[in-house]
Write an enzyme that holds these catalytic residues in place. Sequence first.
Site, mmCIF file in Angstrom:
data_model
loop_
_atom_site.group_PDB
_atom_site.id
_atom_site.type_symbol
_atom_site.label_atom_id
_atom_site.label_comp_id
_atom_site.label_asym_id
_atom_site.label_seq_id
_atom_site.Cartn_x
_atom_site.Cartn_y
_atom_site.Cartn_z
ATOM 1 N N GLY A 264 62.410 56.169 27.264
ATOM 2 C CA GLY A 264 62.846 57.053 28.344
ATOM 3 C C GLY A 264 63.035 58.492 27.930
ATOM 4 N N CYS B 292 48.541 42.032 55.121
ATOM 5 C CA CYS B 292 47.297 42.757 54.885
ATOM 6 C C CYS B 292 46.205 42.236 55.832
ATOM 7 C CB CYS B 292 46.859 42.575 53.435
ATOM 8 S SG CYS B 292 45.214 43.227 53.102
ATOM 9 N N CYS C 38 43.274 40.483 53.338
ATOM 10 C CA CYS C 38 43.527 39.265 52.558
ATOM 11 C C CYS C 38 44.749 38.498 53.057
ATOM 12 C CB CYS C 38 43.673 39.599 51.082
ATOM 13 S SG CYS C 38 45.224 40.399 50.675
ATOM 14 N N CYS D 51 46.195 46.163 51.816
ATOM 15 C CA CYS D 51 46.746 46.295 50.477
ATOM 16 C C CYS D 51 46.331 47.638 49.890
ATOM 17 C CB CYS D 51 46.192 45.214 49.550
ATOM 18 S SG CYS D 51 46.772 43.570 49.911
ATOM 19 N N CYS E 238 43.528 42.767 46.333
ATOM 20 C CA CYS E 238 43.063 42.333 47.644
ATOM 21 C C CYS E 238 41.726 41.578 47.502
ATOM 22 C CB CYS E 238 42.897 43.553 48.533
ATOM 23 S SG CYS E 238 42.830 43.189 50.282
#
Lengths: 273, 290
Positions: free
Chosen positions: B39, B248, B251, B273, B279
């Site tokens: 970080g 979606c 899909c 998606c 997808c």
Amino acid sequence: MISALSVNPVPDAHAQRVEPLLKVQGLTRLYGPEKGCQDVSFELYPGEVLGIVGESGSGKSTLLSLLSGRCPPDRGRIDYRGKDGEWFDLYSASEARRRTLLRTEWGFVEQNPRDGLRMGVSAGANIGERLMAQGVRNYQQLRGAALDWLSQVEIDPLRVDDLPRSFSGGMQQRLQIARNLVSGPRLVFMDEPTGGLDVSVQARLLDLLRGLVRELDLAVVIVTHDLAVARLLADRLMVMRRSHVVEAGLTDQILDDPQHPYSQLLVSSVLQP
Amino acid sequence: MNAPEQPLARDTAYNFAYLDEQTKRMIRRGLLKAVAIPGYQVPFGGREMPLPYGWGTGGMQLTAAILGADDVLKVIDQGADDTTNAVSIRRFFARTAGIATTERTPDATVIQTRHRIPETPLHADQILVYQVPIPEPLRFIEPSETETRTMHALDDYGVMHVKLYEDIATFGHIATSYAYPVMVDERYVMDPSPIPKFDNPKLHMSPALMLFGAGREKRLYAVPPFTRVVSLDFEDHPFEVQRWEHCCAICGSHDSYLDELILDDLGTQRFVCSDTDYCAQRVNQQENGQ
């Protein structure tokens, strides 16, 4: 267990008050000959208001930034007695400790509220910031504190979500005071808190400040060039001139019976309406 | 879409992966430091890349520094493999490094991304490289660089919650929906680049190595595998990810991040998606299942 208690009694309120909060010895910071402040020593007790007066360039603000841990001195030391009763030297402590102190047990009210406030976030966020820095993670609690403090400094709580830039100068200054007092500090530094406000607003602010100082039992170091402000708020005064403290004592004593020629000049130069 | 695309012949006019070896070593040293301190933002000597700042120069420099001859590269932009930025960067490395490229998440060893973490769970020998516009999470509240560095050094992060407070005060809930600040390994607050907060939970304890590069600001940082990454929040307003009422349209997925498409002037909308590879994989599976 019982004997341990009697050996180490909890320091009572009275004992807390007779011991100073801040000890300053030989504090010096010079930017040039007699520019800055030199050889300042005093002690500040809990609940006491110390005024620093003097003309522009006499070193008042330098002294204040030395005291509040913003700028290291050339010489001298500052000792502070923390909430736990332990003494420590301000400038030999770590920067982390100094910062923690500045946003918990201390407060700093700037002359210009724009320097002391976050102008881009709402009044509520300004008040809540210190609490969030101390780890308060409950929104309702932060909100409650913000509303409570707004009403304490006589700002309409309905304005909690407004930006400080939509506030008047006097309201901004009161917001800055609320932002500093929300963490329950013991010592507050103020740099000409009434400068730049008109006279009637000044009077209201002073009235409010005097009430809060007494109510919360704050120790205050206040820098001002306005002797009326000093008389109203301060218990003790230090008069500065050309980087030196030329006279120190009780406020009434100095204002009614100044000894040093400069103090006499200062007191006599106040316009009487 | 199936097997990794065959490597093109490398353009030998360029050094392997465009950057010279000394630059790549310098960036690798920075990366080692970044991985050692999760970080923490490590400055590096950012180079000019042959495309403008803001198009992924930071991510490209990191990718160039870590690529090996047998790596398989995937590049996504907003989750899609076929957008201009993704296609250009993929072709750039195919040409300058002569490596294999792919659109399939499980086949890739290095994935350079902008805005999304793939829906397909990552595995341990993958590296995700993020393109970061503004690496400093404190920038919104504190304009001074000196001050923000001190705040990071002293673990002084109270102001991070000021932004979240403002959100709740203004909108009634935490409305920050991307670049949502996270606490890495209980020490450094980090901006996870402009990924939607939907992807924040995927950072936590991820088996893959995550590298972040900001080209304009010349900073890089990292989240090593299996690191705790916690999104900041309030007790009474806990961190939540976006949810959709739709699924979606291609899909039928209920749990992926959906993009809204407006189809005509009447405002007819469809949701699909954002991760095109995920997808396509689901559609493939459904066809094979039938």
